[in-house]
Design an enzyme around this catalytic site. Structure first.
Site, PDB file in Angstrom:
ATOM      1  N   GLY A 153      38.781  51.980  62.444  1.00 32.21           N
ATOM      2  CA  GLY A 153      38.994  52.399  63.819  1.00 32.21           C
ATOM      3  C   GLY A 153      39.748  51.347  64.598  1.00 32.21           C
ATOM      4  N   ARG A 154      39.443  51.242  65.887  1.00 29.75           N
ATOM      5  CA  ARG A 154      40.215  50.376  66.763  1.00 29.75           C
ATOM      6  C   ARG A 154      40.064  48.897  66.441  1.00 29.75           C
ATOM      7  NH1 ARG A 154      37.427  48.352  71.152  1.00 29.75           N
ATOM      8  NH2 ARG A 154      35.186  48.629  70.946  1.00 29.75           N
ATOM      9  N   ILE A 155      38.949  48.485  65.846  1.00 28.06           N
ATOM     10  CA  ILE A 155      38.758  47.089  65.455  1.00 28.06           C
ATOM     11  C   ILE A 155      39.117  46.896  63.983  1.00 28.06           C
ATOM     12  CG2 ILE A 155      37.103  45.207  65.208  1.00 28.06           C
ATOM     13  CD1 ILE A 155      35.606  46.321  67.601  1.00 28.06           C
ATOM     14  N   ARG A 175      35.329  57.742  57.087  1.00 27.55           N
ATOM     15  CA  ARG A 175      35.558  59.177  57.201  1.00 27.55           C
ATOM     16  C   ARG A 175      36.981  59.530  56.760  1.00 27.55           C
ATOM     17  NH1 ARG A 175      34.182  60.198  63.341  1.00 27.55           N
ATOM     18  NH2 ARG A 175      35.575  58.408  63.423  1.00 27.55           N
ATOM     19  N   THR A 234      30.120  42.205  62.291  1.00 26.60           N
ATOM     20  CA  THR A 234      30.251  41.913  63.719  1.00 26.60           C
ATOM     21  C   THR A 234      30.090  43.199  64.533  1.00 26.60           C
ATOM     22  OG1 THR A 234      32.663  42.140  63.545  1.00 26.60           O
ATOM     23  CG2 THR A 234      31.750  39.910  63.402  1.00 26.60           C
ATOM     24  N   ARG A 236      27.090  46.177  64.268  1.00 28.20           N
ATOM     25  CA  ARG A 236      25.690  46.319  64.647  1.00 28.20           C
ATOM     26  C   ARG A 236      24.826  46.141  63.415  1.00 28.20           C
ATOM     27  NH1 ARG A 236      27.885  45.839  68.721  1.00 28.20           N
ATOM     28  NH2 ARG A 236      27.617  46.964  70.713  1.00 28.20           N
ATOM     29  N   GLU A 265      17.742  41.492  69.484  1.00 24.28           N
ATOM     30  CA  GLU A 265      18.527  40.481  70.193  1.00 24.28           C
ATOM     31  C   GLU A 265      17.991  40.301  71.614  1.00 24.28           C
ATOM     32  OE1 GLU A 265      22.677  41.396  70.059  1.00 24.28           O
ATOM     33  OE2 GLU A 265      22.738  41.559  67.893  1.00 24.28           O
ATOM     34  N   HIS A 285      25.838  36.948  68.484  1.00 25.49           N
ATOM     35  CA  HIS A 285      26.547  38.113  69.031  1.00 25.49           C
ATOM     36  C   HIS A 285      27.662  37.681  69.990  1.00 25.49           C
ATOM     37  CE1 HIS A 285      26.036  42.688  69.863  1.00 25.49           C
ATOM     38  NE2 HIS A 285      27.302  42.337  69.742  1.00 25.49           N
TER      39      HIS A 285
END
Length: 327
Positions: A153-155, A175, A234, A236, A265, A285
Site C-alpha cells: 500500500g502507501r507505505i 491482496r 512498523t 501494528r 503501548e 513506536h
C-alpha cells in the site's frame, strides 16, 4: 469549542505551525499517558472536541458514557481503539482522515533505518563499544538479498522503492489488487504465501490493523522463514498472532526482528521478552513520530475540528451519528 489533546508526550502540538488553526478555541493539552477511566472522565468532563494521537489511548464505552459534553473525536487513520457503535448511539461524531493516497514517508524512512540497523547489528555494536569492547560480530549487506513486502500500500510501496535503490529484488504478498499494483511497478508477486515467507531475507509488514488482518501472520508462516532472515514490523503488533513472534525467534526462524509496535503501548515492562533478546531491535513506536509528519497529520485533525465547528463535519466514519448529534 473546548478541545482536549491527549498523550502529547513532549508538548509538541502547540509548537506546530498548524496549531494556529485552533486560535480562538479553548485548548487543553495533556503530556502524560493515562488509561484510568476515572482520571480521564475527570480530565475530559467539559471537553467538546477530543484530539487523539493515533491509538495511544483507548476510548471505550465506560469512558464515553461519562463524557456528556463530548461532541467530536478528531484523529487520523484507523480507529480500533474507539468504540464507534457507542459514539454513534451517544451522538458523538468521529472524524478520521484515512489519507489513503498520502504515503507516510516518516514511517517508510524509519522502517528502512531499522532494516539497516538490524542487518548490521548497529545498536548491539554501539552497546559493545560503550562497554569498552570492540567489534562483536559480522553483519549482513542488503545488496542482492530479497526484500519481502507484505501489504503493498502507501507505505509498503515506498519501502519497496528503497529496496530497489539498494539493489534488492522485491517480492510482494497481499491482496490481489496489491499484487497487481506491485507487478505494474516492476516487482515480483510471490507465487504463494508459503513461498513468500520461505524466500524473503528481509520481510516487512505494511498493513492496517482491522478485523480481517488481526493475527494474519501465523506461527506456521514464521516457521518457514530462513534462520538468517529479518522480520520488521512498523505497522501494528496485532498483525502477528499472540506470542508467535517470540516463540519463532526462540526457535531461530526468523533469526532476527526489528519491532516498533507492541500489543500494549506504551510498553514499560523491562522484562518483556522482546526487550531481552540479543537478536531483536526494539523502538518505542517511533515510525510516524517526526515533526514533518505531525504537521501533515494535525493539519487534517484540526481541519476536521474547524469543519465541525462550521456545521459541516468531514471524514465522518459513523454517519448514523449525524442524526443524533449533540447540541
Amino acid at each position: 469549542m473546548k478541545i482536549s489533546v491527549l498523550d502529547d508526550y513532549f508538548d509538541t502540538i502547540r509548537t506546530l505551525e498548524c496549531f494556529r488553526k485552533l486560535a480562538g478555541h479553548d485548548v487543553k493539552i495533556w503530556n502524560d499517558h493515562v488509561q484510568d477511566v476515572d482520571v480521564l472522565a475527570e480530565r475530559l468532563a467539559d471537553t467538546e472536541a477530543l484530539v487523539l494521537i493515533r491509538e495511544r489511548t483507548q476510548i471505550r464505552t465506560p469512558l464515553l458514557e461519562r463524557l456528556p459534553e463530548l461532541r467530536l473525536i478528531s484523529q487520523r487513520s484507523v480507529y480500533p481503539h474507539i468504540d464507534i457503535d457507542t459514539c454513534t448511539r451517544l451522538g458523538i461524531i468521529v472524524s478520521s482522515s484515512q489519507h489513503a493516497d498520502t504515503p507516510s514517508y516518516a514511517t517508510s524512512e524509519f522502517t528502512w533505518g531499522l532494516i539497516l540497523a538490524a542487518m548490521r547489528a548497529i545498536p548491539q555494536q554501539m552497546a559493545s563499544l560503550k562497554a569498552g569492547h570492540w567489534q562483536i560480530g559480522v553483519g549482513h549487506t542488503l545488496r542482492g538479498k530479497t526484500l519481502g513486502i507484505y501489504g503493498y500500500g502507501r507505505i509498503g510501496a515506498v519501502v519497496a522503492g528503497y529496496g530497489k535503490a539498494f539493489a534488492m529484488p522485491v517480492l510482494v504478498w497481499g491482496r490481489e489488487a496489491a499484487l497487481a499494483k506491485a507487478r505494474a511497478d516492476g516487482h515480483e508477486a510471490a507465487a504463494s504465501r508459503e513461498s513468500f515467507f520461505e524466500r524473503c531475507d528481509v520481510l516487512s509488514l505494511h498493513m492496517r490493523l482491522v478485523d480481517a488482518t488481526r493475527g494474519i501472520v501465523k506461527a506456521s508462516d514464521l516457521a518457514r522463514m530462513k534462520p538468517s532472515s529479518l522480520l520488521v514490523n512498523t505497522s501494528r503488533a496485532g498483525l502477528i498472532e499472540p506470542n508467535a513472534l517470540v516463540d519463532a525467534l526462540r526457535a531461530g526462524r526468523p533469526g532476527m526482528a526489528a519491532v516498533d509496535v507492541y500489543e500494549k503501548e506504551p510498553l514499560r515492562d523491562v522484562n518483556d521478552p522482546l526487550l531481552n533478546m540479543d537478536n531483536v531491535i526494539c523502538t518505542p513506536h517511533l515510525g510516524y513520530v517526526s515533526r514533518d509528519e505531525y504537521e501533515l497529520q494535525f493539519t487534517d485533525i484540526f481541519d476536521q475540528i474547524i469543519a465541525y465547528a462550521a456545521g459541516q463535519p468531514e471524514n465522518v466514519v459513523n454517519p448514523d451519528a449525524m442524526a443524533r448529534r449533540r447540541t
